[in-house]
Structures are given as structure tokens and as C-alpha cells.
Scaffold this active site. Structure first.
Site, PDB file in Angstrom:
ATOM      1  N   ASP A   1       0.827  -1.218   0.000  1.00  0.00           N
ATOM      2  CA  ASP A   1       0.000   0.000   0.000  1.00  0.00           C
ATOM      3  C   ASP A   1       0.860   1.266   0.000  1.00  0.00           C
ATOM      4  OD1 ASP A   1      -2.399   1.367  -0.049  1.00  0.00           O
ATOM      5  OD2 ASP A   1      -2.688   1.297   2.116  1.00  0.00           O
TER       6      ASP A   1
ATOM      7  N   HIS B   1       2.050   3.303  -8.996  1.00  0.00           N
ATOM      8  CA  HIS B   1       1.848   1.863  -9.248  1.00  0.00           C
ATOM      9  C   HIS B   1       3.023   1.302 -10.053  1.00  0.00           C
ATOM     10  CE1 HIS B   1      -2.017   2.166  -7.452  1.00  0.00           C
ATOM     11  NE2 HIS B   1      -2.599   2.823  -8.438  1.00  0.00           N
TER      12      HIS B   1
ATOM     13  N   LEU C   1      10.353 -20.877  -4.866  1.00  0.00           N
ATOM     14  CA  LEU C   1       9.469 -19.926  -4.183  1.00  0.00           C
ATOM     15  C   LEU C   1       8.091 -20.013  -4.827  1.00  0.00           C
ATOM     16  CD1 LEU C   1       9.096 -17.352  -2.262  1.00  0.00           C
ATOM     17  CD2 LEU C   1       9.525 -16.003  -4.310  1.00  0.00           C
TER      18      LEU C   1
HETATM   19  C1  IPE Z   1      -5.472  -2.782  -0.042  1.00  0.00           C
HETATM   20  O1  IPE Z   1      -5.093  -1.460  -0.258  1.00  0.00           O
HETATM   21  C2  IPE Z   1      -5.457  -3.537  -1.311  1.00  0.00           C
HETATM   22  C3  IPE Z   1      -4.160  -3.653  -2.014  1.00  0.00           C
HETATM   23  C4  IPE Z   1      -3.007  -3.239  -1.588  1.00  0.00           C
HETATM   24  C5  IPE Z   1      -4.219  -4.286  -3.268  1.00  0.00           C
HETATM   25  P1  IPE Z   1      -6.176  -0.296  -0.301  1.00  0.00           P
HETATM   26  O2  IPE Z   1      -5.415   0.968  -0.381  1.00  0.00           O
HETATM   27  O3  IPE Z   1      -7.161  -0.530  -1.370  1.00  0.00           O
HETATM   28  O4  IPE Z   1      -6.886  -0.457   1.109  1.00  0.00           O
HETATM   29  P2  IPE Z   1      -7.971   0.454   1.843  1.00  0.00           P
HETATM   30  O5  IPE Z   1      -9.233   0.377   1.048  1.00  0.00           O
HETATM   31  O6  IPE Z   1      -7.438   1.842   1.915  1.00  0.00           O
HETATM   32  O7  IPE Z   1      -8.103  -0.161   3.196  1.00  0.00           O
HETATM   33  C1  IPE Z   2      -1.784   0.191  -3.239  1.00  0.00           C
HETATM   34  O1  IPE Z   2      -1.521   1.543  -3.297  1.00  0.00           O
HETATM   35  C2  IPE Z   2      -1.994  -0.403  -4.607  1.00  0.00           C
HETATM   36  C3  IPE Z   2      -3.364  -0.864  -4.863  1.00  0.00           C
HETATM   37  C4  IPE Z   2      -4.360  -0.804  -4.020  1.00  0.00           C
HETATM   38  C5  IPE Z   2      -3.603  -1.430  -6.163  1.00  0.00           C
HETATM   39  P1  IPE Z   2      -2.693   2.607  -3.264  1.00  0.00           P
HETATM   40  O2  IPE Z   2      -3.094   2.896  -4.668  1.00  0.00           O
HETATM   41  O3  IPE Z   2      -3.792   2.174  -2.372  1.00  0.00           O
HETATM   42  O4  IPE Z   2      -1.960   3.866  -2.652  1.00  0.00           O
HETATM   43  P2  IPE Z   2      -2.538   4.900  -1.596  1.00  0.00           P
HETATM   44  O5  IPE Z   2      -3.008   4.121  -0.411  1.00  0.00           O
HETATM   45  O6  IPE Z   2      -3.668   5.625  -2.263  1.00  0.00           O
HETATM   46  O7  IPE Z   2      -1.389   5.783  -1.304  1.00  0.00           O
HETATM   47 MG    MG Z   3      -4.155   2.425  -0.375  1.00  0.00          MG
END
Ligand code: IPE
Ligand code: IPE
Ligand code: MG
Length: 255
Positions: free
Chosen positions: A27, A44, A138
């Protein structure tokens, strides 16, 4: 991966137990990009580098299973353009990395409801899984359109069907049978859960499987989560005492 690791390369000696299965919520990509005045999608893209270094570190430390949360069942709620970009990124990464997975003896498994993905992506996933099926150094599980509740509901449905068809006695359903019916099957539960990006929640990740998993949260954003950060998490895990309901003294005697 930035380079191919020699099969048989000696893993870095770690002090204390090494987790057999590491599960990560990757995240913070969006915030990483926004902090640089860039569009979220560049975060990303930058996150792919952290995926590579994490895989390398897992191999180096002797981790056997790595599960990465790439796209949750709730992430469909994001703007269409971001969802499309994530699909494209997944598709190109699959195309590019399969060869390297072969060289490095990595088996790919995708867990989640992939039936919701575009046909081309579904085909690519299937090809990549088939091509790497015999690899064993792995096991890399990518959780895509994954939800912990979905996994539990699917397992319940599978078991109910088996009972309805007379293939299973309802009384034979126990923890083990239930676990086996989930997407992880016979794989061990995660020993270590890592969430980057600073949020302190599980976000519908491996709900059944994290019953006794050690949780590690770091404010580091996923694109900044490098080999050193991974080693910190591994070292933190090594310092913990896992008691599984027993007392500290009991665990010490057993050691
Ligand atoms: C969780 O991250 C899902 C992934 C990393 C793929 P999110 O950024 O979507 O989570 P929430 O919704 O903020 O909890
Ligand atoms: C996690 O990073 C990746 C996915 C959920 C696909 P985010 O896109 O949630 O990044 P933040 O949380 O908005 O910074
Ligand atoms: Mg996020």
C-alpha cells in the site's frame, strides 16, 4: 528482478526463525506519486521495483511462499482509468516476468476471482501458471480481485456442494478441511503479514489465514519498500515469541 539468482545460492544467514510464508499488503503507491506531484499511476509503476526486490529477498532468506495483495475485491470502486491502468500493468508484468520466474524456479499462482478480469488477462494468467507449475524454489501468490470474505464464502460453498453430492460427511468438516477448501489449499498460513503505507488495517486480505499471523505495519510507502526494509521486517519477526495460546515458559521449554 534486477538479476537472476543462481540456484543453490546460499541464503543470507538470519538470526532467528525465518517466516515460511510472508503475505504483504503493498500500500501507498498513490501517496508516493502524489507527494512527487505525479499522477497516481506512476506510483503503481514504481511499485513494480519493490515487488522485484521483495521476491529476491524472499529467495535469499529462504522464504517458501510469498503472497502479494495486488488488487482487492473493493478496488473496483476506484476511478475506471486507474483500474484499467492496474490491469495493463498486471498484464505487462506477467508477460515480462514469466521467463525470469522460470530461470529463478518461481511458481506463480494467482488467487482471487479472476473471472471478472478481461479475457486476455485471464489467458495470460493461465499460461503463466501452467508454465511455472513445476517450479518450487518460491511460490509467488498474487492476490488479484481477492477478498478474504469471498475466499471464506467460496470455501463454504465448495464444502456444501461436496456434502450435497454425498462426497463429504458434514461432520468431517474441521479446521483442516476448511483451510484446504480455501484458495491457499495445503499451503501454510502466513507467518508474517506486512502492510506498508501506514494504515493499520487488514482490508479484507487473508482473513481466515491470518488467525495467528505476526502483524508488521510500516509507514514506508510501497515504492520505497526496498531490501533493507524487508530485512527489518524479517528481523522484527525473528525477535518475536509465537505462543499460540501457551505461556511464555511453555514455549521456552519446547525450544
Ligand atoms: C489494499 O489497499 C489492497 C491492495 C493493496 C491491493 P487499499 O489501499 O485498497 O486499502 P484500503 O481500502 O485503503 O483499506
Ligand atoms: C496500493 O496503493 C496499490 C493498490 C491498491 C492497487 P494505493 O493505490 O492504495 O496507494 P494509496 O493508499 O492511495 O497511497
Ligand atoms: Mg491504499
Amino acid at each position: 528482478m534486477s538479476r537472476d539468482l543462481e540456484i543453490g545460492e546460499i541464503p543470507t544467514a538470519a538470526a532467528g526463525p525465518v517466516p515460511e510464508h510472508v503475505a504483504i499488503i503493498m500500500d501507498g503507491n498513490g501517496r508516493w506519486a502524489e507527494a512527487r506531484g505525479q499522477a497516481r499511476h506512476s506510483g503503481h509503476k514504481a511499485g513494480v521495483g519493490s515487488v522485484r526486490s521483495t521476491i529476491e529477498e524472499c529467495i535469499r532468506h529462504g522464504v517458501k511462499v510469498l503472497t502479494l495483495f495486488a488488487f482487492s475485491s473493493e478496488n473496483w470502486r476506484r476511478p475506471r482509468a486507474e483500474v484499467n491502468l492496474l490491469m495493463d500493468l498486471f498484464l505487462t508484468a506477467l508477460q515480462r516476468e514469466v521467463k525470469r520466474m522460470q530461470t529463478n524456479d518461481i511458481q506463480l499462482r494467482v488467487i482471487g476471482d479472476v473471472s471478472a478480469f478481461p479475457d486476455k488477462l485471464q489467458r495470460r494468467i493461465d499460461e503463466a501458471e501452467r508454465a511455472t507449475r513445476a517450479n518450487s524454489r518460491l511460490i509467488l501468490q498474487v492476490a488479484a480481485n481477492y477478498g478474504g470474505r469471498w475466499d471464506i464464502v467460496e470455501a463454504a460453498r465448495r464444502l456444501a456442494r461436496a456434502v450435497a453430492h454425498g462426497e463429504l460427511d458434514a461432520d468431517a468438516i474441521d479446521d483442516r478441511a476448511f483451510a484446504r477448501a480455501t484458495t491457499l489449499g495445503d499451503l501454510p498460513d502466513p507467518d508474517l503479514f506486512i502492510r506498508t503505507g501506514g494504515d493499520l488495517r487488514i482490508s479484507n486480505f487473508l482473513l481466515w489465514h491470518c488467525a495467528y499471523t505476526e502483524l508488521y505495519f510500516t509507514p514506508v510507502l510501497w515504492p520505497d519498500f526496498d531490501a533493507d526494509e524487508f530485512r527489518k521486517a524479517i528481523a522484527d519477526f525473528a525477535s518475536r515469541q509465537r505462543r499460540f495460546g501457551q505461556t511464555s515458559a511453555q514455549v521456552k521449554v519446547a525450544d
